[in-house]
Every structure is written in structure tokens, then in C-alpha cells.
Motif scaffolding. Structure first.
Motif, PDB file in Angstrom:
ATOM      1  N   ASP A   1      29.716 -17.237   3.830  1.00 47.18           N
ATOM      2  CA  ASP A   1      29.532 -16.583   2.269  1.00 47.18           C
ATOM      3  C   ASP A   1      28.352 -17.038   1.476  1.00 47.18           C
ATOM      4  O   ASP A   1      27.853 -16.472   0.833  1.00 47.18           O
ATOM      5  CB  ASP A   1      30.879 -16.576   1.843  1.00 47.18           C
ATOM      6  N   GLN A   2      28.318 -18.549   1.743  1.00 49.79           N
ATOM      7  CA  GLN A   2      27.141 -19.359   1.080  1.00 49.79           C
ATOM      8  C   GLN A   2      25.964 -18.810   1.398  1.00 49.79           C
ATOM      9  O   GLN A   2      25.039 -18.466   0.457  1.00 49.79           O
ATOM     10  CB  GLN A   2      27.343 -20.765   1.377  1.00 49.79           C
ATOM     11  N   GLU A   3      25.702 -18.464   2.639  1.00 46.30           N
ATOM     12  CA  GLU A   3      24.586 -17.951   3.060  1.00 46.30           C
ATOM     13  C   GLU A   3      24.233 -16.667   2.393  1.00 46.30           C
ATOM     14  O   GLU A   3      23.015 -16.430   1.992  1.00 46.30           O
ATOM     15  CB  GLU A   3      24.505 -17.754   4.464  1.00 46.30           C
ATOM     16  N   SER A   4      25.058 -15.843   2.534  1.00 44.10           N
ATOM     17  CA  SER A   4      24.901 -14.382   1.912  1.00 44.10           C
ATOM     18  C   SER A   4      24.505 -14.477   0.488  1.00 44.10           C
ATOM     19  O   SER A   4      23.726 -13.823  -0.018  1.00 44.10           O
ATOM     20  CB  SER A   4      26.438 -13.581   1.934  1.00 44.10           C
ATOM     21  N   LEU A   5      25.046 -15.351  -0.446  1.00 42.37           N
ATOM     22  CA  LEU A   5      24.925 -15.812  -1.805  1.00 42.37           C
ATOM     23  C   LEU A   5      23.557 -16.219  -1.893  1.00 42.37           C
ATOM     24  O   LEU A   5      22.643 -15.577  -2.689  1.00 42.37           O
ATOM     25  CB  LEU A   5      25.651 -16.518  -2.519  1.00 42.37           C
ATOM     26  N   VAL A   6      23.049 -17.048  -1.234  1.00 46.49           N
ATOM     27  CA  VAL A   6      21.780 -17.575  -1.230  1.00 46.49           C
ATOM     28  C   VAL A   6      20.633 -16.639  -0.734  1.00 46.49           C
ATOM     29  O   VAL A   6      19.575 -16.162  -1.680  1.00 46.49           O
ATOM     30  CB  VAL A   6      21.648 -18.825  -0.580  1.00 46.49           C
ATOM     31  N   ARG A   7      20.959 -15.772   0.235  1.00 49.01           N
ATOM     32  CA  ARG A   7      19.982 -14.866   0.619  1.00 49.01           C
ATOM     33  C   ARG A   7      19.772 -13.568  -0.548  1.00 49.01           C
ATOM     34  O   ARG A   7      18.795 -13.237  -0.669  1.00 49.01           O
ATOM     35  CB  ARG A   7      20.331 -14.287   1.909  1.00 49.01           C
TER      36      ARG A   7
ATOM     37  N   ALA B   1      19.182  -8.436   8.361  1.00 49.94           N
ATOM     38  CA  ALA B   1      19.457  -8.291   9.794  1.00 49.94           C
ATOM     39  C   ALA B   1      20.275  -9.617  10.022  1.00 49.94           C
ATOM     40  O   ALA B   1      21.147  -9.560  11.058  1.00 49.94           O
ATOM     41  CB  ALA B   1      18.047  -8.583  10.401  1.00 49.94           C
ATOM     42  N   ALA B   2      20.262 -10.855   9.228  1.00 49.80           N
ATOM     43  CA  ALA B   2      21.093 -11.769   9.520  1.00 49.80           C
ATOM     44  C   ALA B   2      22.581 -11.521   9.137  1.00 49.80           C
ATOM     45  O   ALA B   2      23.496 -12.100   9.852  1.00 49.80           O
ATOM     46  CB  ALA B   2      20.710 -13.123   8.567  1.00 49.80           C
ATOM     47  N   LEU B   3      22.846 -10.716   8.139  1.00 51.93           N
ATOM     48  CA  LEU B   3      24.063 -10.416   7.837  1.00 51.93           C
ATOM     49  C   LEU B   3      24.785  -9.341   9.014  1.00 51.93           C
ATOM     50  O   LEU B   3      25.784  -9.549   9.314  1.00 51.93           O
ATOM     51  CB  LEU B   3      23.922  -9.667   6.392  1.00 51.93           C
ATOM     52  N   LEU B   4      23.985  -8.516   9.266  1.00 47.89           N
ATOM     53  CA  LEU B   4      24.719  -7.834  10.236  1.00 47.89           C
ATOM     54  C   LEU B   4      24.813  -8.455  11.833  1.00 47.89           C
ATOM     55  O   LEU B   4      25.725  -8.080  12.457  1.00 47.89           O
ATOM     56  CB  LEU B   4      23.651  -6.549  10.545  1.00 47.89           C
ATOM     57  N   ALA B   5      24.124  -9.168  11.921  1.00 47.09           N
ATOM     58  CA  ALA B   5      24.199 -10.194  13.241  1.00 47.09           C
ATOM     59  C   ALA B   5      25.508 -10.991  13.260  1.00 47.09           C
ATOM     60  O   ALA B   5      26.123 -11.030  14.219  1.00 47.09           O
ATOM     61  CB  ALA B   5      23.015 -11.192  13.541  1.00 47.09           C
ATOM     62  N   ARG B   6      25.702 -11.369  11.922  1.00 54.98           N
ATOM     63  CA  ARG B   6      27.026 -12.183  11.678  1.00 54.98           C
ATOM     64  C   ARG B   6      28.213 -11.151  11.972  1.00 54.98           C
ATOM     65  O   ARG B   6      29.235 -11.399  12.363  1.00 54.98           O
ATOM     66  CB  ARG B   6      27.054 -12.819  10.303  1.00 54.98           C
ATOM     67  N   ALA B   7      28.022  -9.953  11.137  1.00 57.84           N
ATOM     68  CA  ALA B   7      28.992  -8.958  11.141  1.00 57.84           C
ATOM     69  C   ALA B   7      29.515  -8.397  12.821  1.00 57.84           C
ATOM     70  O   ALA B   7      30.641  -8.254  13.161  1.00 57.84           O
ATOM     71  CB  ALA B   7      28.628  -7.760  10.393  1.00 57.84           C
ATOM     72  N   GLU B   8      28.362  -8.483  13.464  1.00 59.88           N
ATOM     73  CA  GLU B   8      28.577  -8.103  14.980  1.00 59.88           C
ATOM     74  C   GLU B   8      29.421  -9.034  15.729  1.00 59.88           C
ATOM     75  O   GLU B   8      30.196  -8.562  16.647  1.00 59.88           O
ATOM     76  CB  GLU B   8      27.131  -8.127  15.579  1.00 59.88           C
TER      77      GLU B   8
ATOM     78  N   LEU C   1      31.719  -6.475   5.483  1.00 62.31           N
ATOM     79  CA  LEU C   1      30.357  -5.853   5.006  1.00 62.31           C
ATOM     80  C   LEU C   1      30.473  -5.310   3.649  1.00 62.31           C
ATOM     81  O   LEU C   1      29.500  -5.272   2.949  1.00 62.31           O
ATOM     82  CB  LEU C   1      29.783  -5.014   5.900  1.00 62.31           C
ATOM     83  N   THR C   2      31.685  -4.789   3.354  1.00 55.45           N
ATOM     84  CA  THR C   2      32.134  -3.940   2.108  1.00 55.45           C
ATOM     85  C   THR C   2      32.549  -4.669   1.019  1.00 55.45           C
ATOM     86  O   THR C   2      32.753  -4.245  -0.082  1.00 55.45           O
ATOM     87  CB  THR C   2      32.506  -2.499   2.494  1.00 55.45           C
ATOM     88  N   ARG C   3      33.512  -5.755   1.458  1.00 55.00           N
ATOM     89  CA  ARG C   3      34.459  -6.236   0.450  1.00 55.00           C
ATOM     90  C   ARG C   3      34.210  -7.673   0.146  1.00 55.00           C
ATOM     91  O   ARG C   3      34.590  -7.953  -0.920  1.00 55.00           O
ATOM     92  CB  ARG C   3      35.962  -6.177   1.281  1.00 55.00           C
ATOM     93  N   VAL C   4      33.266  -8.085   0.831  1.00 58.42           N
ATOM     94  CA  VAL C   4      32.893  -9.584   0.416  1.00 58.42           C
ATOM     95  C   VAL C   4      31.617  -9.055  -0.506  1.00 58.42           C
ATOM     96  O   VAL C   4      30.762  -8.470  -0.171  1.00 58.42           O
ATOM     97  CB  VAL C   4      32.225 -10.310   1.484  1.00 58.42           C
ATOM     98  N   PRO C   5      31.812  -9.477  -1.761  1.00 60.43           N
ATOM     99  CA  PRO C   5      30.743  -8.872  -2.791  1.00 60.43           C
ATOM    100  C   PRO C   5      29.305  -9.167  -2.490  1.00 60.43           C
ATOM    101  O   PRO C   5      28.555  -8.242  -2.783  1.00 60.43           O
ATOM    102  CB  PRO C   5      31.259  -9.703  -4.041  1.00 60.43           C
ATOM    103  N   GLU C   6      28.896 -10.361  -1.935  1.00 60.11           N
ATOM    104  CA  GLU C   6      27.654 -10.610  -1.932  1.00 60.11           C
ATOM    105  C   GLU C   6      27.041 -10.008  -0.746  1.00 60.11           C
ATOM    106  O   GLU C   6      25.830  -9.472  -0.579  1.00 60.11           O
ATOM    107  CB  GLU C   6      27.448 -12.213  -1.314  1.00 60.11           C
ATOM    108  N   ASN C   7      27.922  -9.817   0.360  1.00 60.62           N
ATOM    109  CA  ASN C   7      27.662  -8.786   1.419  1.00 60.62           C
ATOM    110  C   ASN C   7      27.117  -7.500   1.105  1.00 60.62           C
ATOM    111  O   ASN C   7      26.223  -7.074   1.682  1.00 60.62           O
ATOM    112  CB  ASN C   7      28.504  -8.794   2.614  1.00 60.62           C
ATOM    113  N   ALA C   8      28.130  -6.660   0.251  1.00 59.30           N
ATOM    114  CA  ALA C   8      27.915  -5.547  -0.125  1.00 59.30           C
ATOM    115  C   ALA C   8      26.784  -5.378  -1.115  1.00 59.30           C
ATOM    116  O   ALA C   8      25.893  -4.367  -1.019  1.00 59.30           O
ATOM    117  CB  ALA C   8      29.109  -4.980  -0.869  1.00 59.30           C
ATOM    118  N   GLU C   9      26.537  -6.383  -1.919  1.00 56.28           N
ATOM    119  CA  GLU C   9      25.494  -6.454  -2.668  1.00 56.28           C
ATOM    120  C   GLU C   9      24.046  -6.434  -2.026  1.00 56.28           C
ATOM    121  O   GLU C   9      23.151  -5.698  -2.313  1.00 56.28           O
ATOM    122  CB  GLU C   9      25.379  -7.204  -3.821  1.00 56.28           C
ATOM    123  N   LEU C  10      23.968  -7.245  -0.851  1.00 57.21           N
ATOM    124  CA  LEU C  10      23.067  -7.464  -0.104  1.00 57.21           C
ATOM    125  C   LEU C  10      22.638  -6.104   0.603  1.00 57.21           C
ATOM    126  O   LEU C  10      21.468  -5.933   0.598  1.00 57.21           O
ATOM    127  CB  LEU C  10      23.050  -8.602   0.860  1.00 57.21           C
TER     128      LEU C  10
END
Length: 110
Positions: free
Chosen positions: A46-52, A76-83, A95-104
Motif C-alpha cells: 500500500d505504501q508503494e502504491s501511494l508513492v507511485r 504494471a507493478a500494481l497489476l503484477a502485485r494483484a496477480e 484493485l478497486t477498493r484500496v484508494p491508492e490502487n484505484a486512483e493509480l
């Protein structure tokens, strides 16, 4: 010591970048998010998503030539984590409920 502080520093700099961006100070926002990105390897998901996310937002706002490649790499990094999440419902939620992920994922240069 410093190793334990790296994630906190990166998250703080990303947050500072987003605040500066909201105030319209694009160069200063970009400076903060670039510094945050230097701590990327020390971060959890989650920290990585916020920074990216913060860095991509700052690049886009500054009309930086690296914006497109950086956004593509961040997604791509986010989708790799999701996989790595076996359950499709949990993966979708990640991908949709973590705000930083959805925003990215919603960020676009078009």
C-alpha cells in the motif's frame, strides 16, 4: 535506525508531494515525489502504491516527458502485485477498493 525510517520518510514525502500538488506548486511536488521514489524498495504494497501514485500525479501535472513511461511502469507493478492474489474477488477488491490502487489505475494522460 535509518532503515526503519525509510518507509515512513517515503510515505511522508509522497504525501507532501500531493499537498504541494494540490496547492499548484508542481516543481516542488515533483521534487518531493522524486525523493519519495528513492525509498521505493523499502516499501510494502500500500505504501508503494501511494508513492507511485503521488509521483505519477506530479509528473503529469508538470507535463514531464517521463510521465507516460512512469505511469505505465506503476500500473504494471500494481497489476503484477494483484496477480499474486489467487482469489478473483479479493484481487478485484485490491484493485478497486484500496484508494491508492484505484486512483493509480484511473490515472490517464489522455
Amino acid at each position: 535506525g535509518l532503515v526503519k525510517m525509510a518507509p515512513l520518510r517515503a510515505v511522508a514525502l509522497a504525501t507532501l508531494g500531493r499537498i504541494r500538488l494540490a496547492r499548484g506548486d508542481h516543481p516542488s511536488a515533483l521534487e518531493a515525489t522524486r525523493a519519495a521514489m528513492s525509498g521505493l524498495s523499502s516499501l510494502s504494497g500500500d505504501q508503494e502504491s501511494l508513492v507511485r501514485l503521488a509521483h505519477c500525479e506530479a509528473l503529469i501535472a508538470a507535463d514531464d516527458p517521463d510521465a507516460r513511461a512512469t505511469l505505465t511502469a506503476a500500473k504494471a507493478a500494481l497489476l503484477a502485485r494483484a496477480e499474486k492474489i489467487a482469489d478473483p474477488k479479493l484481487r478485484l477488491g485490491f484493485l478497486t477498493r484500496v484508494p491508492e490502487n484505484a486512483e493509480l489505475l484511473a490515472l490517464s494522460l489522455d
